[in-house]
Every structure is written in C-alpha cells, then in structure tokens.
Design an enzyme around this catalytic site. Structure first.
Site, PDB file in Angstrom:
ATOM      1  N   CYS A  91      49.958  26.755  45.237  1.00  0.00           N
ATOM      2  CA  CYS A  91      49.095  25.759  45.862  1.00  0.00           C
ATOM      3  C   CYS A  91      48.621  24.769  44.804  1.00  0.00           C
ATOM      4  O   CYS A  91      48.241  25.176  43.703  1.00  0.00           O
ATOM      5  CB  CYS A  91      47.900  26.456  46.495  1.00  0.00           C
ATOM      6  SG  CYS A  91      46.776  25.333  47.334  1.00  0.00           S
ATOM      7  N   LEU A  92      48.638  23.483  45.138  1.00  0.00           N
ATOM      8  CA  LEU A  92      48.224  22.463  44.170  1.00  0.00           C
ATOM      9  C   LEU A  92      46.731  22.552  43.847  1.00  0.00           C
ATOM     10  O   LEU A  92      46.282  21.997  42.842  1.00  0.00           O
ATOM     11  CB  LEU A  92      48.585  21.060  44.672  1.00  0.00           C
ATOM     12  CG  LEU A  92      50.082  20.806  44.892  1.00  0.00           C
ATOM     13  CD1 LEU A  92      50.330  19.375  45.347  1.00  0.00           C
ATOM     14  CD2 LEU A  92      50.897  21.109  43.639  1.00  0.00           C
ATOM     15  N   HIS A 114      51.166  26.801  55.685  1.00  0.00           N
ATOM     16  CA  HIS A 114      50.277  26.766  54.511  1.00  0.00           C
ATOM     17  C   HIS A 114      49.324  25.565  54.601  1.00  0.00           C
ATOM     18  O   HIS A 114      48.125  25.698  54.373  1.00  0.00           O
ATOM     19  CB  HIS A 114      51.142  26.696  53.239  1.00  0.00           C
ATOM     20  CG  HIS A 114      50.387  26.569  51.954  1.00  0.00           C
ATOM     21  ND1 HIS A 114      50.405  27.540  50.976  1.00  0.00           N
ATOM     22  CD2 HIS A 114      49.595  25.571  51.479  1.00  0.00           C
ATOM     23  CE1 HIS A 114      49.645  27.143  49.959  1.00  0.00           C
ATOM     24  NE2 HIS A 114      49.148  25.945  50.225  1.00  0.00           N
ATOM     25  N   GLU A 115      49.875  24.401  54.957  1.00  0.00           N
ATOM     26  CA  GLU A 115      49.049  23.181  55.015  1.00  0.00           C
ATOM     27  C   GLU A 115      48.069  23.211  56.192  1.00  0.00           C
ATOM     28  O   GLU A 115      46.934  22.776  56.053  1.00  0.00           O
ATOM     29  CB  GLU A 115      49.933  21.927  55.092  1.00  0.00           C
ATOM     30  CG  GLU A 115      50.902  21.741  53.919  1.00  0.00           C
ATOM     31  CD  GLU A 115      50.263  21.851  52.545  1.00  0.00           C
ATOM     32  OE1 GLU A 115      49.069  21.534  52.395  1.00  0.00           O
ATOM     33  OE2 GLU A 115      50.954  22.289  51.607  1.00  0.00           O
ATOM     34  N   GLY A 135      53.962  19.835  49.769  1.00  0.00           N
ATOM     35  CA  GLY A 135      53.016  19.583  50.852  1.00  0.00           C
ATOM     36  C   GLY A 135      51.625  19.382  50.290  1.00  0.00           C
ATOM     37  O   GLY A 135      51.315  19.885  49.209  1.00  0.00           O
ATOM     38  N   GLN A 155      42.511  18.626  50.402  1.00  0.00           N
ATOM     39  CA  GLN A 155      42.809  18.888  48.988  1.00  0.00           C
ATOM     40  C   GLN A 155      42.546  17.666  48.106  1.00  0.00           C
ATOM     41  O   GLN A 155      42.526  17.774  46.888  1.00  0.00           O
ATOM     42  CB  GLN A 155      44.272  19.324  48.812  1.00  0.00           C
ATOM     43  CG  GLN A 155      44.566  20.697  49.381  1.00  0.00           C
ATOM     44  CD  GLN A 155      45.999  21.096  49.092  1.00  0.00           C
ATOM     45  OE1 GLN A 155      46.918  20.719  49.807  1.00  0.00           O
ATOM     46  NE2 GLN A 155      46.204  21.838  48.009  1.00  0.00           N
ATOM     47  N   HIS A 172      45.052  25.041  55.292  1.00  0.00           N
ATOM     48  CA  HIS A 172      44.094  24.240  54.516  1.00  0.00           C
ATOM     49  C   HIS A 172      43.110  23.522  55.435  1.00  0.00           C
ATOM     50  O   HIS A 172      41.915  23.462  55.157  1.00  0.00           O
ATOM     51  CB  HIS A 172      44.821  23.174  53.683  1.00  0.00           C
ATOM     52  CG  HIS A 172      45.273  23.662  52.343  1.00  0.00           C
ATOM     53  ND1 HIS A 172      44.413  24.124  51.388  1.00  0.00           N
ATOM     54  CD2 HIS A 172      46.515  23.718  51.781  1.00  0.00           C
ATOM     55  CE1 HIS A 172      45.094  24.469  50.300  1.00  0.00           C
ATOM     56  NE2 HIS A 172      46.377  24.233  50.514  1.00  0.00           N
TER      57      HIS A 172
HETATM   58 ZN    ZN Z   1      47.871  24.635  49.193  1.00  0.00          ZN
END
Ligand code: ZN
Length: 192
Positions: A90-91, A132-133, A43, A48, A136
């Site tokens: 997380c990226l 989670h997304e 995701g 991000q 963000h």
């Molecule tokens: Zn993340």
C-alpha cells in the site's frame, strides 16, 4: 498534494459519495495519477491524498505510457466469487507487504469521469486492486484483513509508522485531529 502515510486519520475516514464533478476535481485526479506513477503504484484512493471523496484511480501497468487509466467515482462492489490469497502492499504503508485473502472475482459498478456508468466483472490483479482501493474509501487498510499470525510479522514495521507519525505531529509538522476534521468537512461541503 502528497500521499499521506499511515496512521493519518483521513485513512480511517469513511468517504462520502460525490455529488458534483468540476474542473478542480479533474485536476486533482490528474495529480493523483502523477503521484501514483511516481510511487510506482497500480491504484490510489482519494483519501490517500487527503481528499475524503468516494473515488479511486487504477492503472495496472503503473506507467502512464502503458496500460489503461481508470477513474472510478462512487464505486460499488457486488457478487463476490471464489477465493484468492495474494501479497499486497500500500502506498500509505510503503515497504510493508502481507498476504490477504479476498474474493477472486467481483462485479464493479461505478461512474467514470465522463459521467458514464462502468460495470464489469473483474478478476485477477484488477479484482485485487479494486477491492483494496474500495476498502480505503471505507477506512479499511490491508493489514486489517490479514490473519493474526501474518499481522504479527509486520507489527514492528507498523509500529515504526505510528512512532514516526506521532513524532512528526509533536514537532508540529502534521495537522491536529481537529484541523484534519475541519479539512474533511470543507471537502464534503464542496463535493458531497
Ligand atoms: Zn492502499
């Protein structure tokens, strides 16, 4: 386009709803998928990649040849049910992992990139990823939802990200807060 690392200020920005969709934005979303696959993520939220808009993408298989690609615009989560604890990463915080408690099932409502409405009760990994997304888009990162003791375990890794960001910024490699705010305002004028 690239994935911005914690503690880039855009990750704390509360993204505004999208009011228009065009070919440019479609192309940006394609690039987001490419970056997500490159990083082997499932995701990715628009902020991000320094795009302060209310959208995120998902492919639970992290592979363009497998799984289904979802684009969720202006997503809303309601009707949380149950409780589940699972490890997340997380990226924007590569390498950092920690256990997070979240509802087990939620109802996700959003618009898809074809303009149609999406509504589904999701569970398992899908429920985890969409929560989670969506966090963000509200400027929330998964360590914010960890217990104090679990957070203490990753404190040093978090500090390393903060130190690295500061030193890169001091060397002029990263934009200032004012430049970031101006960039955000420009995107919001165009799409919100
Ligand atoms: Zn993340």
């Amino acid at each position: 386009m690239r994935i911005v690392p914690y503690p880039h200020p855009v990750l704390r920005h509360v993204s505004k709803p999208i009011k228009r969709f065009d070919a440019d934005l479609r192309e940006k979303i394609r690039q987001m998928f490419d970056l997500m696959y490159e990083a082997e993520g499932v995701g990715l939220a628009a902020n991000q990649v320094d795009l302060p808009l209310r959208l995120f993408i998902v492919n639970l298989k992290a592979d363009p040849k497998k799984g289904e690609e979802f684009v969720f615009l202006n997503p809303v989560i309601t009707r949380p049910k149950g409780n589940a604890e699972q490890e997340e990463g997380c990226l924007s915080l590569p390498g950092v992992r920690g256990k997070v408690k979240r509802p087990e099932k939620v109802l996700l409502t959003a618009y898809m990139s074809n303009g149609k409405e999406y509504e589904a009760e999701v569970d398992g990994l899908m429920a985890r990823v969409v929560q989670h997304e969506l966090d963000h888009l509200d400027g929330v990162l998964f360590p914010d939802r960890m217990s104090d003791t679990a957070k203490a375990d990753i404190a040093e890794e978090i500090e390393e990200f903060e130190f690295d960001f500061l030193s890169r910024r001091n060397s002029g490699e990263l934009p200032s807060d004012a430049e970031i705010a101006a960039q955000i305002a420009e995107w919001e004028t165009k799409y919100c």
